[in-house]
Design an enzyme around this catalytic site. Structure first.
Site, PDB file in Angstrom:
ATOM      1  N   SER A   1       0.814  -1.221   0.000  1.00  0.00           N
ATOM      2  CA  SER A   1       0.000   0.000   0.000  1.00  0.00           C
ATOM      3  C   SER A   1       0.847   1.270   0.000  1.00  0.00           C
ATOM      4  O   SER A   1       1.575   1.530  -0.940  1.00  0.00           O
ATOM      5  CB  SER A   1      -0.949  -0.042   1.201  1.00  0.00           C
ATOM      6  OG  SER A   1      -1.770   1.079   1.208  1.00  0.00           O
TER       7      SER A   1
ATOM      8  N   ASP B   1      -5.754   2.500  -3.657  1.00  0.00           N
ATOM      9  CA  ASP B   1      -7.075   2.335  -3.042  1.00  0.00           C
ATOM     10  C   ASP B   1      -7.515   3.580  -2.277  1.00  0.00           C
ATOM     11  O   ASP B   1      -8.676   3.699  -1.908  1.00  0.00           O
ATOM     12  CB  ASP B   1      -7.148   1.072  -2.163  1.00  0.00           C
ATOM     13  CG  ASP B   1      -6.155   1.058  -1.030  1.00  0.00           C
ATOM     14  OD1 ASP B   1      -5.267   1.934  -0.992  1.00  0.00           O
ATOM     15  OD2 ASP B   1      -6.254   0.157  -0.172  1.00  0.00           O
TER      16      ASP B   1
ATOM     17  N   ASP C   1      -0.833   1.768  -3.913  1.00  0.00           N
ATOM     18  CA  ASP C   1      -1.600   0.708  -4.574  1.00  0.00           C
ATOM     19  C   ASP C   1      -2.964   1.178  -5.060  1.00  0.00           C
ATOM     20  O   ASP C   1      -3.775   0.374  -5.529  1.00  0.00           O
ATOM     21  CB  ASP C   1      -1.732  -0.532  -3.674  1.00  0.00           C
ATOM     22  CG  ASP C   1      -2.583  -0.279  -2.451  1.00  0.00           C
ATOM     23  OD1 ASP C   1      -2.609   0.868  -1.982  1.00  0.00           O
ATOM     24  OD2 ASP C   1      -3.230  -1.219  -1.968  1.00  0.00           O
TER      25      ASP C   1
HETATM   26 MG    MG Z   1      -3.418   1.505  -0.095  1.00  0.00          MG
END
Ligand code: MG
Length: 454
Positions: A99, A246, A244
């Protein structure tokens, strides 16, 4: 109930420093345990753009195949794209990612056939298989097969486009500056926003595991280039993603970066207006602004423990309309009930198109009337109970115990003191209707924590 003594999973998946704390042999054995947990069927596997991701992905493919699972290799994709692919065809998913962590980190995230990270109890099932060494070992004829699946990003973008009013957004001819942070959204988000009829200007748009642009985690202090670019090209908004893809943070046309609470509330307000009897889910650390606007919209707010897995799982259980986190995670379950920077971008564009005013004027509610302050302090695990008791002693009014202790000091002011699940740390959040008040509360409770932890 399965209870494992040792833990591998943290707040969001398994994280480690490849070649330093853990080697590829660990990845193979863990992936065998994950493959054993899934039991049957194909698993889809994706990776972010970190330097160590390809070697870890290859080891994970081997481990899954060794446990008898077939593997679809998605290659480099944003985490939410992988989760959408898992949900779309009801199969398990594994994402190689750390992440927003620094470049040296990597990790594995495991999601179920609903696309959401597996429940906490299932994490313990995987750990039990791993520590017992009870992985399935397929023989030469039952070993899994691997194939490439090249359509994951395309399907992800098409899936998001099907959830928003493309025509309404395209008519506004927005200009959007996108700070991709050298992360995985480089391969998806610009194409999504172009498909929404916007003019796209990109920053840090080459995938690079060193994250040389502004680092893998977008925070208000490292988005100055984004703010500057938005103003200098006269864009309607800016957006920045984590490593990543998100999480998304937004900035308005004047270059002001909104924290996740503010953008989450803006999207929530738009969705609640359209959805009668809606429910919004957020963690205990987010702003009280959401309760104020939910009351106005006759909607319900559910608070969860901190962590996107808890928010996602609660959204599914309670059939909620929307969820968000203060760090820029937005969850829209009709698409997939996970944090998704691409879906958040499309929803924000639809929201701004529907309101028909500049971003800076789109806030008609009181979210900007609240101010936050936060810090973390080293606390020995043995002292955590004493610290929490000392915090509780300070409580004179309302107290909430969803995660840690949240003490309300007046109608509009609270402090949350929460021990970390993975590190010898206590995190302290404060919110009030003035920055000075939030800072003073943080200072007062930091002192309480410090005194009790000695
Ligand atoms: Mg993330």
């Amino acid at each position: 109930m399965v209870v494992s003594q040792q833990r591998l999973f943290g707040t969001n998946g398994v994280r480690f420093i490849p070649g330093v704390t853990h080697d590829l042999d660990f990845v193979i054995r863990l992936s065998e345990a994950i493959g054993t947990y899934f039991g049957t069927g194909e698993v889809i596997l994706g990776m972010d753009g970190r330097k160590s991701s390809l070697s870890i992905a290859n080891a994970a493919v081997s481990g899954l195949m060794s446990a008898g699972r077939d593997v679809a290799e998605a290659g480099l994709v944003p985490t939410p794209a992988l989760q959408y692919a898992a949900k779309s065809s009801s199969r398990g998913g594994v994402m190689v990612t750390a992440s927003h962590n620094p470049p040296e980190y990597n990790g594995l995230k495991v999601c179920g056939p609903d696309g959401v990270e597996v429940p906490r109890l299932d994490e313990q099932r995987i750990e039990k298989i791993f520590f017992e060494g009870s992985q399935t070992k397929a023989d030469w004829k039952s070993v899994g097969v691997a194939r490439q699946e090249a359509s994951v990003v395309r399907n992800y973008v098409t899936g998001i486009l099907s959830r928003v009013n493309v025509k309404m957004i395209a008519e506004r001819k927005f200009t959007v500056v996108m700070d991709l942070g050298n992360g995985a959204q480089c391969v998806a988000a610009p194409y999504l926003v172009e498909a929404l009829g916007c003019k796209v200007v990109t920053l840090n748009s080459v995938v690079d595991g060193d994250f040389p642009g502004r680092g893998p985690e977008p925070v208000q202090t490292n988005l100055k280039d984004l703010a500057l670019a938005v103003k200098s090209v006269g864009a309607d908004l800016g957006v920045a993603y984590d490593g990543d893809g998100d999480r998304a943070l937004f900035c308005d046309e004047e270059g002001r970066v909104l924290w996740g609470d503010q953008s989450g509330c803006l999207i929530a307000d738009y969705l609640l207006e359209k959805t009668p009897d809606a429910t919004v889910v957020t963690s205990v650390s987010s702003s009280q602004a959401i309760e104020i606007l939910a009351k106005k919209r006759n909607a319900k707010v559910i608070r969860t423990r901190v962590g996107s897995v808890d928010v996602s799982r609660t959204i599914l259980e309670r059939k909620a309309t929307f969820g968000f986190e203060e760090n820029g995670g937005c969850i829209y379950p009709p698409h997939v009930a996970v944090r998704d920077g691409g879906m958040a971008t499309a929803l924000m564009l639809e929201c701004l198109a529907a309101k028909g005013v500049a971003f800076s004027r789109a806030f008609s509610f009181s979210v900007s009337a609240f101010y936050q302050a936060k810090t973390k302090m080293q606390v020995d695990r043995k002292k955590v109970d004493a610290v929490m008791k000392a915090v509780e002693k300070q409580a004179k009014g309302r107290v909430e115990r969803v995660d840690g202790i949240k003490v309300w000091t007046d109608e509009r002011s609270w402090v949350l003191v929460r021990p970390s699940g993975t590190e010898p740390l206590v995190r302290i959040f404060a919110e009030s209707d003035g920055q000075d008040k939030a800072d003073a509360l943080l200072k007062k409770f930091s002192k309480v924590v410090k005194t009790a932890s000695i």
